[in-house]
Scaffold this motif. Structure first.
Motif, PDB file in Angstrom:
ATOM      1  N   ILE A  11     -14.180  -0.032   5.007  1.00  9.43           N
ATOM      2  CA  ILE A  11     -13.021  -0.579   4.292  1.00  9.43           C
ATOM      3  C   ILE A  11     -12.558   0.388   3.188  1.00  9.43           C
ATOM      4  O   ILE A  11     -11.361   0.633   2.975  1.00  9.43           O
ATOM      5  CB  ILE A  11     -13.358  -1.964   3.725  1.00  9.43           C
ATOM      6  N   GLY A  12     -13.508   0.986   2.517  1.00 10.24           N
ATOM      7  CA  GLY A  12     -13.156   1.958   1.478  1.00 10.24           C
ATOM      8  C   GLY A  12     -12.426   3.157   2.048  1.00 10.24           C
ATOM      9  O   GLY A  12     -11.460   3.663   1.461  1.00 10.24           O
ATOM     10  N   SER A  13     -12.857   3.611   3.223  1.00 15.06           N
ATOM     11  CA  SER A  13     -12.218   4.750   3.879  1.00 15.06           C
ATOM     12  C   SER A  13     -10.779   4.402   4.269  1.00 15.06           C
ATOM     13  O   SER A  13      -9.844   5.220   4.144  1.00 15.06           O
ATOM     14  CB  SER A  13     -13.021   5.167   5.109  1.00 15.06           C
ATOM     15  N   MET A  14     -10.548   3.170   4.723  1.00 14.58           N
ATOM     16  CA  MET A  14      -9.202   2.727   5.096  1.00 14.58           C
ATOM     17  C   MET A  14      -8.290   2.733   3.879  1.00 14.58           C
ATOM     18  O   MET A  14      -7.143   3.228   3.923  1.00 14.58           O
ATOM     19  CB  MET A  14      -9.266   1.324   5.724  1.00 14.58           C
ATOM     20  N   PHE A  15      -8.714   2.176   2.747  1.00 13.15           N
ATOM     21  CA  PHE A  15      -7.903   2.148   1.550  1.00 13.15           C
ATOM     22  C   PHE A  15      -7.624   3.541   1.032  1.00 13.15           C
ATOM     23  O   PHE A  15      -6.519   3.860   0.577  1.00 13.15           O
ATOM     24  CB  PHE A  15      -8.578   1.304   0.460  1.00 13.15           C
ATOM     25  N   LEU A  16      -8.594   4.405   1.089  1.00 12.34           N
ATOM     26  CA  LEU A  16      -8.395   5.776   0.628  1.00 12.34           C
ATOM     27  C   LEU A  16      -7.330   6.475   1.474  1.00 12.34           C
ATOM     28  O   LEU A  16      -6.467   7.212   0.964  1.00 12.34           O
ATOM     29  CB  LEU A  16      -9.721   6.525   0.673  1.00 12.34           C
ATOM     30  N   GLY A  17      -7.345   6.217   2.781  1.00 12.24           N
ATOM     31  CA  GLY A  17      -6.323   6.817   3.678  1.00 12.24           C
ATOM     32  C   GLY A  17      -4.936   6.318   3.349  1.00 12.24           C
ATOM     33  O   GLY A  17      -3.958   7.084   3.352  1.00 12.24           O
ATOM     34  N   LEU A  18      -4.779   5.020   3.013  1.00  5.04           N
ATOM     35  CA  LEU A  18      -3.486   4.452   2.647  1.00  5.04           C
ATOM     36  C   LEU A  18      -2.970   5.074   1.365  1.00  5.04           C
ATOM     37  O   LEU A  18      -1.773   5.391   1.224  1.00  5.04           O
ATOM     38  CB  LEU A  18      -3.601   2.932   2.510  1.00  5.04           C
ATOM     39  N   ILE A  19      -3.849   5.252   0.433  1.00  3.93           N
ATOM     40  CA  ILE A  19      -3.440   5.837  -0.855  1.00  3.93           C
ATOM     41  C   ILE A  19      -2.949   7.264  -0.657  1.00  3.93           C
ATOM     42  O   ILE A  19      -1.927   7.707  -1.230  1.00  3.93           O
ATOM     43  CB  ILE A  19      -4.604   5.770  -1.854  1.00  3.93           C
ATOM     44  N   VAL A  20      -3.633   8.029   0.168  1.00  7.19           N
ATOM     45  CA  VAL A  20      -3.238   9.421   0.434  1.00  7.19           C
ATOM     46  C   VAL A  20      -1.874   9.449   1.105  1.00  7.19           C
ATOM     47  O   VAL A  20      -0.994  10.257   0.770  1.00  7.19           O
ATOM     48  CB  VAL A  20      -4.286  10.131   1.291  1.00  7.19           C
ATOM     49  N   ILE A  21      -1.646   8.546   2.037  1.00  3.41           N
ATOM     50  CA  ILE A  21      -0.351   8.485   2.740  1.00  3.41           C
ATOM     51  C   ILE A  21       0.763   8.156   1.760  1.00  3.41           C
ATOM     52  O   ILE A  21       1.842   8.796   1.740  1.00  3.41           O
ATOM     53  CB  ILE A  21      -0.410   7.448   3.885  1.00  3.41           C
ATOM     54  N   LEU A  22       0.568   7.162   0.869  1.00  6.13           N
ATOM     55  CA  LEU A  22       1.582   6.765  -0.101  1.00  6.13           C
ATOM     56  C   LEU A  22       1.848   7.891  -1.095  1.00  6.13           C
ATOM     57  O   LEU A  22       2.986   8.098  -1.559  1.00  6.13           O
ATOM     58  CB  LEU A  22       1.129   5.489  -0.834  1.00  6.13           C
ATOM     59  N   TYR A  23       0.794   8.601  -1.436  1.00  2.61           N
ATOM     60  CA  TYR A  23       0.963   9.700  -2.384  1.00  2.61           C
ATOM     61  C   TYR A  23       1.891  10.751  -1.826  1.00  2.61           C
ATOM     62  O   TYR A  23       2.850  11.179  -2.476  1.00  2.61           O
ATOM     63  CB  TYR A  23      -0.409  10.289  -2.733  1.00  2.61           C
ATOM     64  N   PHE A  24       1.612  11.173  -0.582  1.00  2.00           N
ATOM     65  CA  PHE A  24       2.453  12.212   0.005  1.00  2.00           C
ATOM     66  C   PHE A  24       3.879  11.679   0.258  1.00  2.00           C
ATOM     67  O   PHE A  24       4.870  12.407   0.111  1.00  2.00           O
ATOM     68  CB  PHE A  24       1.842  12.731   1.323  1.00  2.00           C
ATOM     69  N   LEU A  53       5.927   1.293  -1.575  1.00  2.00           N
ATOM     70  CA  LEU A  53       4.849   1.303  -2.570  1.00  2.00           C
ATOM     71  C   LEU A  53       4.387  -0.111  -2.886  1.00  2.00           C
ATOM     72  O   LEU A  53       3.192  -0.379  -3.066  1.00  2.00           O
ATOM     73  CB  LEU A  53       5.327   1.988  -3.841  1.00  2.00           C
ATOM     74  N   MET A  54       5.368  -1.030  -2.930  1.00  3.43           N
ATOM     75  CA  MET A  54       5.013  -2.410  -3.192  1.00  3.43           C
ATOM     76  C   MET A  54       4.179  -2.980  -2.046  1.00  3.43           C
ATOM     77  O   MET A  54       3.216  -3.714  -2.257  1.00  3.43           O
ATOM     78  CB  MET A  54       6.303  -3.259  -3.388  1.00  3.43           C
ATOM     79  N   THR A  55       4.644  -2.580  -0.813  1.00  5.45           N
ATOM     80  CA  THR A  55       3.884  -3.085   0.351  1.00  5.45           C
ATOM     81  C   THR A  55       2.457  -2.569   0.320  1.00  5.45           C
ATOM     82  O   THR A  55       1.492  -3.304   0.551  1.00  5.45           O
ATOM     83  CB  THR A  55       4.567  -2.656   1.676  1.00  5.45           C
ATOM     84  N   VAL A  56       2.326  -1.265   0.020  1.00  3.63           N
ATOM     85  CA  VAL A  56       0.954  -0.706  -0.050  1.00  3.63           C
ATOM     86  C   VAL A  56       0.168  -1.356  -1.162  1.00  3.63           C
ATOM     87  O   VAL A  56      -1.025  -1.667  -1.019  1.00  3.63           O
ATOM     88  CB  VAL A  56       1.031   0.826  -0.244  1.00  3.63           C
ATOM     89  N   GLY A  57       0.806  -1.642  -2.265  1.00  2.75           N
ATOM     90  CA  GLY A  57       0.095  -2.286  -3.369  1.00  2.75           C
ATOM     91  C   GLY A  57      -0.383  -3.671  -2.988  1.00  2.75           C
ATOM     92  O   GLY A  57      -1.509  -4.054  -3.291  1.00  2.75           O
ATOM     93  N   VAL A  58       0.616  -4.384  -2.353  1.00  3.64           N
ATOM     94  CA  VAL A  58       0.193  -5.727  -1.910  1.00  3.64           C
ATOM     95  C   VAL A  58      -0.975  -5.624  -0.936  1.00  3.64           C
ATOM     96  O   VAL A  58      -1.928  -6.394  -0.957  1.00  3.64           O
ATOM     97  CB  VAL A  58       1.388  -6.468  -1.267  1.00  3.64           C
ATOM     98  N   GLY A  59      -0.886  -4.641  -0.014  1.00  2.00           N
ATOM     99  CA  GLY A  59      -1.994  -4.449   0.967  1.00  2.00           C
ATOM    100  C   GLY A  59      -3.303  -4.125   0.280  1.00  2.00           C
ATOM    101  O   GLY A  59      -4.361  -4.597   0.678  1.00  2.00           O
ATOM    102  N   LEU A  60      -3.165  -3.290  -0.810  1.00  2.00           N
ATOM    103  CA  LEU A  60      -4.403  -2.977  -1.535  1.00  2.00           C
ATOM    104  C   LEU A  60      -5.010  -4.217  -2.169  1.00  2.00           C
ATOM    105  O   LEU A  60      -6.218  -4.426  -2.145  1.00  2.00           O
ATOM    106  CB  LEU A  60      -4.117  -1.920  -2.605  1.00  2.00           C
ATOM    107  N   VAL A  61      -4.085  -5.008  -2.783  1.00  2.00           N
ATOM    108  CA  VAL A  61      -4.608  -6.248  -3.396  1.00  2.00           C
ATOM    109  C   VAL A  61      -5.229  -7.153  -2.346  1.00  2.00           C
ATOM    110  O   VAL A  61      -6.301  -7.724  -2.542  1.00  2.00           O
ATOM    111  CB  VAL A  61      -3.464  -6.967  -4.157  1.00  2.00           C
TER     112      VAL A  61
END
Length: 637
Positions: A11-24, A53-61
Motif C-alpha cells: 500500500i505504501g508503494s502504491m501511494f508513493l507512485g501516485l505522489i510521484v505521478i502528481l508531482y510530475f 490534485l484534489m482527486t489524488v488528495g482525496v485518494g490519499l485520504v
C-alpha cells in the motif's frame, strides 16, 4: 516477513507512485505551462490540474483510512491469530485457547481452531489414560511383559520380572538375552529370530503373526524357571518392524505336570506292551485302532500294520463277525463280556474278555479286547479232571475200606468186651465175697487187670473213631467245680498210695461250660493219671482251673522229671511213649493223643510246658459258650 508487514509495503508503494505521478504532472502544468498557450486554455488546464490534485488528495485520504481500517479490522486480528497459534505450537500446550472476539470469519476460524484444540486435548487425555491403564496392567500382571529392540536389547520389563527371576527391573533391563536364557533356549530363540527376519524380508507376510516358545530362564539365585513366551513384532506406521513385544508366563508347574503325564503315559505304554496277554482296542465297526506288542507278535506283524484291520478277518479269518462275538455283545449290553473258545486261526485255546469304553454321554465308543492263551490251563484242567476222577475212585475205595475197618473194629471190640465183661463182674463179686488173703489179693489183681484191659479197649475204639471221623460228643451245660472236685477226690487215694501230695487250686466258683461231661472227665483223668504215674514218691501234683476271657483253662502240674523239647514235639502222637518209660510203665500211648482229639472237638487247645528235671504242666482250654461242635450228638469229620 509477516502478512501484516507485506500489506503495509504494498500500500505504501502504491501511494508513493501516485505522489510521484502528481508531482510530475503538476510541475509540467503549473511551472512550464502558459508561455505560448492562450489564457483560456491555460486556465482550463490549471482547473483540470487542481481537480486532479484534489482527486489524488482525496485518494490519499481514502487510502489512509483504508489502511487504518484494514490494519485494525483485519491485519491486527490476523496477526494476533497467527501469534496465538504460533505460541500454542511452540509451547505444545493444547489446553491454551485462541481469543478472537467477534462474529467475522476470523472469529469463526478461531472458534474452529479452539474446537480442534479441545478435541486434541480430549484425545490426548484419553490416550494418556489408556497408556496409564495399560501400564498399570503391565505393572500388575503376573506375566512378565517386555519389549526389545531389533538388537534384542530390553527396552521395557514389567515389575513381575522380580518375583519370576529375582532381578530388579533395572537389573533385568541391563541383561542381554544370552544372560537371561540357558544356552539351549538361547539357541532356540536366535534360530527363531533368524527365521522371523527372513520372513520380514519377504514381500508377502503376515504383519500380525506371532511366535510362542518355551524357554528356560536363568534366575538370579542360579536356579532356572520355564516360561512360555509369546512374541509379536512392534511396527511403525509404515509396517516396518521396530522391535518385539513379548509376554512370558511361568509354566514350571505346568511343564512338570506335563512331564509327569508324559512319564505316566510312557509307563503305561511300556506296561501295555509288556503284558503277555493279547490286548487290542477296537472301534464300533470292528476295526482295530490300537494293539500291544504281544498282539502284533502273535500275528507276526508290526503294531502299525495291524491298525485299521477288522478283528474278525484278522483273528478268525472270516468275512463277518460270528453271532456270539463278545465285541458285539458289549456293543449291545454295554457290559463286560467273557468267552472261551479254541482259536483255530492261532491254534490255541483262548479266553476273551471285552470291556466297553464310554464317552461323556455314556455311549460306547470303543471296546478293549484282552485275549489270554489258556492252552496250558486247559491242559491243566484236563489233567485235574483226570486226577479228580482218580481221586474219586480212590475215595470210594477208601470209604469202602473205612467201612470195613469200622465193621472190623466193632466186631473186635465186641469180641474183646464179650469175654472181659464176665471177668470184670466175677472179679467184683469175688472182691465182695472173699475176706482173707491170698485169694482176696488175687481177686483184686484180676479185677484191676480186667478194668485196665477194658479201658485200653475203649481208648483203642475212641481213637479209631476219631481217625475215621466218627467220634461223637454229647454237649450239655456242665458245672465244672463239683466235677473237678470229685475227680480230685477219686485220685487222692492213688496219690496217698504213691506217697505223693495232691493239691487242688480251684476258685470258689466257675462258670458253666457247654461240654460233654464224660469226655471232659476223660481228658482230666488222663492228665491226672499221667501226672501220678510220672511223679516220684514225695512229689507234688496240682490241679487248677480258672476262666480266661472266653475260655476255661484247666491245668495239671507235677514235679516229675520233665520232658525234653524234642520229646514234646511227638508227645501227642498216637502210640507214642517216652523212651525211658517203655519198659517200666504199661499202656498203649493213646491217652494224650485221644485227649488232644477230644479237646479239639470241644473247640479248644491242649499244650504242655516242661523242662527236663523241672516237672511238667499239661493244660487245655475249652470255650465257655457253645461252638460249632457244641450240638447234641455231633459227629466229627
Amino acid at each position: 516477513m509477516t502478512l501484516r508487514y507485506k500489506t503495509r509495503i504494498i500500500i505504501g508503494s502504491m501511494f508513493l507512485g501516485l505522489i510521484v505521478i502528481l508531482y510530475f504532472l503538476s510541475e509540467n502544468l503549473l511551472l512550464n505551462g502558459y508561455g505560448d498557450m492562450p489564457r483560456e486554455i491555460y486556465d482550463q488546464e490549471i482547473t483540470i490540474a487542481y481537480l486532479m490534485l484534489m482527486t489524488v488528495g482525496v485518494g490519499l485520504v481514502f487510502g489512509i483510512v483504508t489502511i487504518f481500517l484494514l490494519e485494525k479490522q483485519v491485519l491486527s486480528r490476523l496477526s494476533r491469530l497467527s501469534n496465538s497459534i504460533h505460541s500454542i505450537g511452540t509451547s505444545g500446550d493444547i489446553s491454551a485457547r485462541v481469543s478472537m472476539p467477534g462474529t467475522d470469519e476470523l472469529s469463526i476460524l478461531s472458534g474452529t481452531i479452539n474446537g480442534m484444540l479441545a478435541a486434541l486435548q480430549q484425545s490426548e487425555n484419553e490416550l494418556r489414560q489408556s497408556e496409564e491403564h495399560y501400564r498399570l496392567l503391565a505393572d500388575n500382571a503376573r506375566d512378565v511383559i517386555y519389549t526389545v529392540d531389533l538388537n534384542l536389547r530390553f527396552t521395557y520389563v514389567s515389575p513381575s520380572v522380580t518375583p519370576l527371576t529375582g532381578y530388579s527391573i533395572e537389573e533385568a533391563n541391563a541383561l542381554t538375552l544370552a544372560e537371561v536364557l540357558t544356552p539351549a533356549s538361547f539357541d532356540l530363540a536366535m534360530k527363531t529370530f533368524a527365521e522371523e527376519q527372513a520372513i520380514e524380508n519377504m514381500a508377502q507376510k503376515d504383519l500380525y503373526r506371532s511366535q510362542t516358545l518355551e524357554l528356560e530362564v536363568k534366575r538370579k539365585d542360579g536356579s532356572t524357571v520355564w516360561v512360555e513366551a509369546r512374541m509379536t513384532p512392534l511396527r511403525d506406521p509404515d509396517g516396518q518392524a521396530i522391535g518385539i513385544l513379548g509376554v512370558a508366563r511361568d509354566i514350571t508347574e505346568r511343564r512338570r505336570a506335563r512331564q509327569q503325564i508324559e512319564h505316566a503315559a510312557q509307563e503305561w505304554r511300556t506296561t501295555f506292551d509288556s503284558i503277555s496277554d493279547l490286548i487290542s482296542i477296537h472301534d464300533k465297526d470292528f476295526k482295530i485302532i490300537r494293539v500291544n506288542k504281544a498282539f502284533a507278535n502273535a500275528f507276526k506283524m508290526k503294531p502299525q500294520e495291524v491298525i485299521g484291520k477288522t478283528c474278525y478277518k484278522l483273528m478268525h479269518g472270516t468275512k463277518e463277525p460270528w453271532p456270539d462275538c463278545p465285541h458285539r455283545q458289549v456293543l449291545k449290553t454295554k457290559k463286560l463280556s467273557r468267552e472261551e473258545f479254541f482259536n483255530s486261526h492261532l491254534g490255541i485255546h483262548t479266553e476273551v474278555v471285552c470291556l466297553p469304553i464310554f464317552d461323556e454321554e455314556g455311549k460306547v465308543t470303543a471296546v478293549v479286547h484282552i485275549v489270554r492263551d489258556i492252552t496250558e490251563r486247559k491242559r491243566a484242567e484236563e489233567k485235574l479232571q483226570e486226577l479228580y476222577n482218580e481221586e474219586k475212585d480212590l475215595r470210594q475205595e477208601l470209604e469202602e475200606e473205612i467201612s470195613k475197618r469200622v465193621e472190623f473194629t466193632r466186631a473186635l471190640v465186641h469180641e474183646l468186651k464179650t469175654p472181659i465183661t464176665p471177668v470184670m463182674a466175677s472179679s467184683e463179686l469175688l472182691l465182695q465175697k472173699l475176706k482173707g488173703k491170698p485169694l482176696l489179693d488175687l481177686a483184686e489183681n484180676i479185677n484191676l487187670g480186667a478194668y485196665n484191659l477194658n479201658q485200653r479197649i475203649d481208648e483203642l475204639l475212641d481213637l479209631a473213631r476219631g481217625e475215621i471221623g466218627m467220634l461223637q460228643l454229647n454237649p450239655e451245660p456242665v458245672d465244672l467245680l463239683p466235677l473237678l472236685q470229685r475227680i480230685a477226690n477219686e485220685e487222692m487215694s492213688v496219690a496217698l498210695h504213691n506217697k505223693q501230695s495232691l493239691n487242688v487250686e480251684l476258685p470258689s466258683s466257675l462258670p458253666t461250660v457247654w461240654a460233654d461231661e464224660v469226655r471232659f472227665r476223660q481228658v482230666v483223668l488222663n492228665l491226672m493219671n499221667n501226672a501220678l504215674k510220672f511223679t516220684p514218691s514225695g512229689g507234688k501234683i496240682t490241679l487248677r482251673a480258672k476262666p480266661d476271657g472266653a475260655n476255661l483253662i484247666v491245668e495239671v502240674q507235677d514235679t516229675g522229671r520233665g520232658i525234653s523239647q524234642e520229646e514234646q514235639e511227638q508227645l501227642f502222637e498216637p502210640y507214642h511213649r517216652l523212651e525211658r518209660d517203655k519198659d517200666r510203665l504199661s499202656g498203649l500211648g493213646l491217652g494224650l493223643s485221644l485227649s488232644k482229639k477230644l479237646v479239639e472237638l470241644h473247640g479248644g487247645q491242649i499244650w504242655v510246658k516242661s523242662q527236663k528235671d523241672k516237672g511238667s504242666t499239661f493244660g487245655f482250654s475249652i470255650p465257655l459258650e457253645a461252638t460249632d461242635q457244641g450240638e447234641k450228638s455231633v459227629e466229627t469229620g
